[in-house]
Design an enzyme around this catalytic site. Structure first.
Site, PDB file in Angstrom:
ATOM      1  CD  GLU A  40      -2.498 -42.969 113.577  1.00 38.32           C
ATOM      2  OE1 GLU A  40      -2.229 -41.906 112.999  1.00 38.32           O
ATOM      3  OE2 GLU A  40      -3.668 -43.325 113.829  1.00 38.32           O
ATOM      4  CE  LYS A 106      -2.752 -39.876 109.610  1.00 36.77           C
ATOM      5  NZ  LYS A 106      -3.277 -39.786 111.002  1.00 36.77           N
ATOM      6  CB  CYS A 140      -5.002 -43.484 110.920  1.00 38.20           C
ATOM      7  SG  CYS A 140      -6.476 -43.416 111.988  1.00 38.20           S
TER       8      CYS A 140
END
Length: 255
Positions: A40, A106, A140
């Site tokens: 990430e 995300k 994540c």
């Protein structure tokens, strides 16, 4: 599919040094691979200062990814900070060897670090189709939210890229296994190592897990490039035999 996982320290808010570092890591891949996975925010570290380092989809790091994908004849993916229409995104970019790009913004912002205050979240689940594989892109904190990633598309592989700290690494290990088992899917997690500018320590634990929760690559703690090969035929045979996905709940996600 043959996949290379790159686990390394990241230079804080320094895209050129990070690209140089990944140049060296990618050069270590001497065998042919189909996909290279980076962590990430691989060009900057997990920064909450996007105005200082954000790039566009025509920026240097995207162009670098295109060059590397062409040179290695392999797709390359990882997330970076992108600015678009006045917003900032933690965007996971998937670059095909041809230079074609797909991306996933995300969905779940890490509010504990204030990510929700500086980055706009995505509202679309993205499944990339590559070499006859269906690959679900995740970043994540998304790992903590199993409903969003539930396997209703019959995908083959979930990719998680992360800056996940050592203090919570047991959760990372446990949830990666859970996502593999509950979705009867291969799961790969690629994390970073080293200290960031906020003194958070990262110990990696990049890994690959099969559809029954068995390690293909056990959690790694050192700097390195880890190469593995996946065979989806065995997964399809297991899905046919066990057929757990047919009993999944029906639900609707409101974005």
């Amino acid at each position: 599919m043959k996949i290379a996982l790159i686990q390394t320290e990241l230079f804080w808010e320094n895209a050129s040094k990070n690209r140089e570092n990944f140049d060296l890591k990618i050069a270590e891949i001497v065998s042919e691979v189909n996909l290279i996975v980076l962590p990430e925010m691989f060009s900057t570290g997990f920064t909450m200062n996007p105005s200082a380092i954000a790039e566009t989809m025509q920026g240097e790091t995207i162009e670098w990814m295109k060059i590397k994908a062409k040179q290695k004849n392999a797709a390359i993916t990882g997330s970076l900070v992108i600015t678009e229409n006045g917003n900032y995104y933690n965007r996971m970019v998937f670059v095909f060897p041809s230079g074609e790009i797909q991306y996933y913004d995300k969905r779940h912002s890490f509010s504990l670090a204030g990510e929700d205050k500086v980055y706009s979240r995505g509202n679309e689940k993205v499944i990339v189709e590559y070499l006859d594989w269906k690959i679900c892109l995740q970043v994540c904190y998304d790992l903590r939210f199993p409903v969003f990633v539930r396997n209703v598309e019959n995908y083959d592989l979930i990719l998680y890229v992360a800056n996940w700290p050592k203090v919570r690494i047991n959760a990372w290990d446990a949830m990666l296994k859970a996502r593999a088992i509950e979705n009867l899917s291969f799961v790969i997690g690629v994390n970073r190592v080293g200290l960031d500018a906020n003194d958070y320590e990262h110990n990696g634990h990049s890994q690959a897990i099969d559809f029954l929760g068995n390690y293909i690559v056990e959690p790694q703690e050192k700097n390195g490039v880890f190469i593995l090969e996946l065979d989806k035929n065995t997964m399809y045979e297991t899905r046919s035999k066990l057929d757990f996905l047919s009993d999944k709940d029906q639900f609707e996600i409101k974005l």
